[in-house]
Structure formats: C-alpha cells, structure tokens
Design a protein around this motif. Structure first.
Motif, short mmCIF file in Angstrom:
data_model
loop_
_atom_site.label_atom_id
_atom_site.label_comp_id
_atom_site.label_asym_id
_atom_site.label_seq_id
_atom_site.Cartn_x
_atom_site.Cartn_y
_atom_site.Cartn_z
N PRO A 68 37.18 48.27 43.83
CA PRO A 68 35.73 48.52 43.70
C PRO A 68 35.02 47.57 42.73
N VAL A 69 35.76 47.03 41.75
CA VAL A 69 35.14 46.12 40.78
C VAL A 69 34.56 44.88 41.49
N ALA A 70 35.09 44.61 42.69
CA ALA A 70 34.59 43.44 43.44
C ALA A 70 33.16 43.66 43.94
N ASN A 71 32.69 44.90 43.93
CA ASN A 71 31.28 45.13 44.27
C ASN A 71 30.36 44.56 43.19
N LYS A 72 30.91 44.44 42.01
CA LYS A 72 30.10 43.97 40.89
C LYS A 72 30.21 42.46 40.71
N TYR A 73 31.42 41.94 40.90
CA TYR A 73 31.63 40.51 40.67
C TYR A 73 32.15 39.83 41.93
N GLU A 74 31.47 38.79 42.35
CA GLU A 74 31.87 38.00 43.51
C GLU A 74 33.17 37.26 43.21
N LEU A 75 34.01 37.16 44.23
CA LEU A 75 35.28 36.46 44.07
C LEU A 75 35.07 35.03 43.54
N ALA A 76 34.06 34.36 44.06
CA ALA A 76 33.82 32.97 43.63
C ALA A 76 33.52 32.91 42.13
N ASP A 77 32.83 33.92 41.64
CA ASP A 77 32.50 33.94 40.20
C ASP A 77 33.74 34.27 39.36
N VAL A 78 34.59 35.14 39.91
CA VAL A 78 35.84 35.48 39.22
C VAL A 78 36.70 34.22 39.10
N MET A 79 36.78 33.46 40.21
CA MET A 79 37.61 32.25 40.19
C MET A 79 37.02 31.20 39.24
N ALA A 80 35.72 31.13 39.22
CA ALA A 80 35.07 30.16 38.31
C ALA A 80 35.35 30.55 36.85
N ALA A 81 35.36 31.85 36.57
CA ALA A 81 35.65 32.31 35.20
C ALA A 81 37.10 31.96 34.82
N CYS A 82 38.01 32.06 35.79
CA CYS A 82 39.41 31.70 35.52
C CYS A 82 39.54 30.20 35.26
N ASP A 83 38.81 29.39 36.03
CA ASP A 83 38.81 27.94 35.80
C ASP A 83 38.30 27.65 34.39
N TYR A 84 37.28 28.40 34.02
CA TYR A 84 36.70 28.22 32.69
C TYR A 84 37.73 28.58 31.61
N TYR A 85 38.47 29.66 31.86
CA TYR A 85 39.50 30.07 30.90
C TYR A 85 40.51 28.92 30.70
N PHE A 86 40.91 28.33 31.82
CA PHE A 86 41.87 27.23 31.75
C PHE A 86 41.27 26.04 31.01
N SER A 87 40.01 25.73 31.32
CA SER A 87 39.40 24.55 30.69
C SER A 87 39.22 24.77 29.18
N GLN A 88 38.95 25.99 28.79
CA GLN A 88 38.74 26.25 27.35
C GLN A 88 40.05 26.34 26.57
N THR A 89 41.08 26.87 27.19
CA THR A 89 42.31 27.18 26.45
C THR A 89 43.49 26.26 26.80
N GLY A 90 43.42 25.61 27.95
CA GLY A 90 44.56 24.81 28.41
C GLY A 90 45.71 25.68 28.89
N ARG A 91 45.46 26.98 28.98
CA ARG A 91 46.51 27.91 29.43
C ARG A 91 46.37 28.16 30.91
N ARG A 92 47.45 27.97 31.62
CA ARG A 92 47.47 28.20 33.06
C ARG A 92 47.30 29.70 33.33
N VAL A 93 46.43 30.03 34.26
CA VAL A 93 46.17 31.44 34.58
C VAL A 93 47.22 31.94 35.58
N THR A 94 47.64 33.18 35.40
CA THR A 94 48.54 33.81 36.37
C THR A 94 47.71 34.68 37.30
N PHE A 95 47.92 34.55 38.59
CA PHE A 95 47.25 35.45 39.53
C PHE A 95 48.25 36.49 40.02
N GLU A 96 47.81 37.73 40.01
CA GLU A 96 48.67 38.78 40.53
C GLU A 96 48.18 39.18 41.91
#
Ligand code: SAH
Length: 352
Positions: free
Chosen positions: A232-260
């Motif tokens: 249901p959380v996907a009703n609030k946040y678009e998948l494209a925005d979630v992925m962009a936030a993960c890219d941002y996490y990687f760019s800020q921290t250099g830490r590779r994101v794990t997807f479950e």
C-alpha cells in the motif's frame, strides 16, 4: 531537559547522558561509568552499577526509567541454530527478534516498532496494525539480551524485523549512533543494515547524513501497478521516485543499495516480472536479494517453485545484476516476520 518527566536512561546517547549528569550535578566520568554498565556490560538493574554511590543509584532509580526486555519465549531451529526471541516490553507490548549464526559472525535482526502500519500484503507484522514505535533503548536491548543469552559477541545487526524503521526515524538515528558508538558496542556502521519499504523523503534525509550503513529497499515488484497491489505504501510513492531516492543514497554514501524481492508464486515471479526488473536495475551498482515468500495463514500467497526462483536469479545474473537467494534460516520455527508475535497475541486474546 524536562526534569518533571522521567529520564529514559538507556535511550540517552553518550552526549545526552553527559548533559543529564551535569544537570543533576554529577561529574562527567559518572556518565562514562553508567554508559558502560548499560551499553557494554548490559546490566539489568541500576543496583548492579556498583561503582556508583548508593545515594546516586537511589536518585537514578527515582528519576529515570531503565529499560530491560523480558524474554518471554525462544524458539531454536534444529536445522541451523537460528533463534527467534519473543520479548515483553514494560507496557505489555511484545516484539520479536532473530539471531542468525553465520560463519562470519552472529547477526541479529531487530524490530523497530511493535506492529507496523505499512500494510504489505504478505507480511504478518502488519495484520494488527501499529501498536507503537520502539525507543532507542528497546531497539538496543534486543541485541543486548540476545548477546547475553548466547554469551557471544554480536557482529552484525539488521533492522529487518517488525515495523518500518524510517517510520520511527528519530529513534532510529539515536539507536544507530549508540550502537556504533565507541563507548558502547562499537559495531561498525558497515555491519548495520536498515530495511525500508520506501519512504522517499526519509531515504533522502538518511542519504544526506552520509552514514556508512547499508540501505535495503523492499522492492517486490518491477512495475508501479504491481507494487501497489502488494504494498500500500506504493500509493504514496511512485516506484520511479523510490528508485531515484536509492540512486541518491548511493551517490551520497558510496554504499551499494540492496534490493529485496520476496517471490510470490504466480504474482511477481513471471518472465515479464524478471524482464522488468532487469530493465530497472541494469547497470546499477546494487545487489538483489530474492526471498521465497514465507506464507502466512491469513493470506493465500504461495512460494514460487524452486526452479522458478533459480531461473529468476539466473536471468538477473545474465544481465549483470548481482543476485542471491536468501537462505531460509529457521524454516522449522515461525520464520516469517511477525509470525511468532502474532501467534502469541492471538493466544493471549483467546486465552489459550
Ligand atoms: N519495513 C521494513 C522491514 C520489514 S521486514 C521493510 O519493508 O523493508 C524485512 C523484509 O521482509 C521486507 O523486505 C519485507 O517485505 C519482507 N517480508 C515480510 N514478510 C515476508 C514474508 N512473509 N515472506 C517474505 N518476505 C517477507
């Protein structure tokens, strides 16, 4: 600091504890001693802090709350030594935590909330909604009690139990600070993983802190439409925005994101699903963890066939996407998130 309210001693990070001790007229080294009793020695009462004067101990007992979790149950897997703990909180809520033993060390999976309000369709933690968020002390205590129970060091922590950690953001940050503090357990940030269903603004805030913790993102679908069906959380946040936030996490921290990605038979394990996933993740520096769904009795989701899981993984690998199938630890005990807690609560309600 409001001294009319009780001070939550074990939820205070080192600096806050120093400030508190200064406020009650004590020297800084007292804070260091008390911090060590709580966060290194894991004592279960203020009375055990024997290098403090009796007077100070009495004062602390009067002015502070001192969180200790009560072990209500433990299930031990005969297959792999995984232990699932049920802990009672001071207000009667119950939570669960899991110890997994790996060659590289002991890993504890903790809950961040009692219950959850995110509503993921296949998850047992969310069936009765959110009771409340946990304090930093209640998150730490899960690790301390388990460490004391097995008498061994805990080297890894994953915030992947019940609850949505980014829905308890402020306490989570204090918890992280305390867990990785040199005055406490001193666990490396790199040995800590926080799993989220994808609260976009919080992921971005966390990224800006540039911590070295691993972010795990619960994806479970490669299209917005399908993700909405499962989460249901996907009703609030678009998948494209979630992925962009993960890219941002990687760019800020250099830490590779794990997807479950929890594989649900016939729901998100088709060719179209894996192809969508490949398109989405191709070229990203990431890792994908495939989790055969752990069926819960309240929903009729089934696990994907083994061969389907393996084909899914191979297809990802062929596209250069690093993928592993999560070893199912403790299948012979109530393995899935929130199952043990749910069973305990249902039994309490019916008086069985
Ligand atoms: N709220 C956080 C932590 C939840 S649990 C999050 O959503 O990431 C950690 C992982 O287990 C999540 O990916 C969650 O979706 C998954 N999960 C929960 N119940 C499950 C089940 N029955 N079978 C397989 N995976 C499950």
């Amino acid at each position: 600091m409001d001294l009319t309210k009780k001070f939550d001693l074990k939820s205070a990070d080192y600096d806050s504890l120093c400030a508190y001790m200064a406020q009650i007229g004590e020297k800084k080294f007292r804070a260091t001693q008390i911090y060590e009793w709580m966060h290194v020695r894991h004592v279960t009462s203020i009375d055990e802090m024997t290098n403090l004067s009796k007077k100070l101990r009495e004062q602390l007992k009067e002015q502070c709350t001192f969180t200790v979790l009560k072990q209500l149950d433990v299930q031990i897997s005969k297959q792999d030594g995984t232990r699932k703990y049920l802990f009672g909180l001071a207000d009667g809520n119950v939570i669960e935590s899991v110890l997994m033993r790996y060659k590289h060390g002991n890993s504890v999976c903790i809950s961040s909330q009692a219950g959850c309000r995110m509503g993921c369709r296949f998850c047992a933690s969310t069936l009765d909604g959110l009771a409340r968020s946990l304090t930093p002390a209640e998150m730490l205590e899960q690790i301390y009690r388990i460490g004391c129970d097995i008498g061994e060091r805990i080297s890894n922590v994953v915030v992947m139990g019940s609850g949505e950690p980014l829905d308890n953001y402020d306490n989570l940050l204090v918890f992280i600070r305390m867990l990785t503090d040199t005055h406490g357990l001193n666990i490396s940030q790199r040995n800590l993983t926080v799993s989220t269903c994808g609260l976009v603004p919080r992921i971005r805030e966390l990224a800006d802190l540039k911590l070295q913790i691993t972010l795990a993102l619960s994806l479970h679908a490669s299209s917005q439409e399908k993700r909405k069906e499962l989460m249901p959380v996907a009703n609030k946040y678009e998948l494209a925005d979630v992925m962009a936030a993960c890219d941002y996490y990687f760019s800020q921290t250099g830490r590779r994101v794990t997807f479950e990605y929890s594989l649900v038979g016939g729901v998100n394990d088709t060719d179209a699903d894996v192809e969508g996933l490949c398109r989405m993740l191709k070229g990203k520096n990431c890792h994908i963890n495939l989790i055969p769904v752990n069926p819960i009795k309240e929903r009729d989701y089934v696990q994907s066939e083994r061969a389907v899981v393996e084909a899914f993984r191979q297809k990802l690998e062929k596209n250069g996407i690093n993928a592993t199938v999560r070893r199912e630890m403790g299948r012979d005990i109530d393995g899935a998130c929130g199952q043990l807690r749910k069973r305990h609560m249902d039994a309490a309600q019916t008086g069985t």
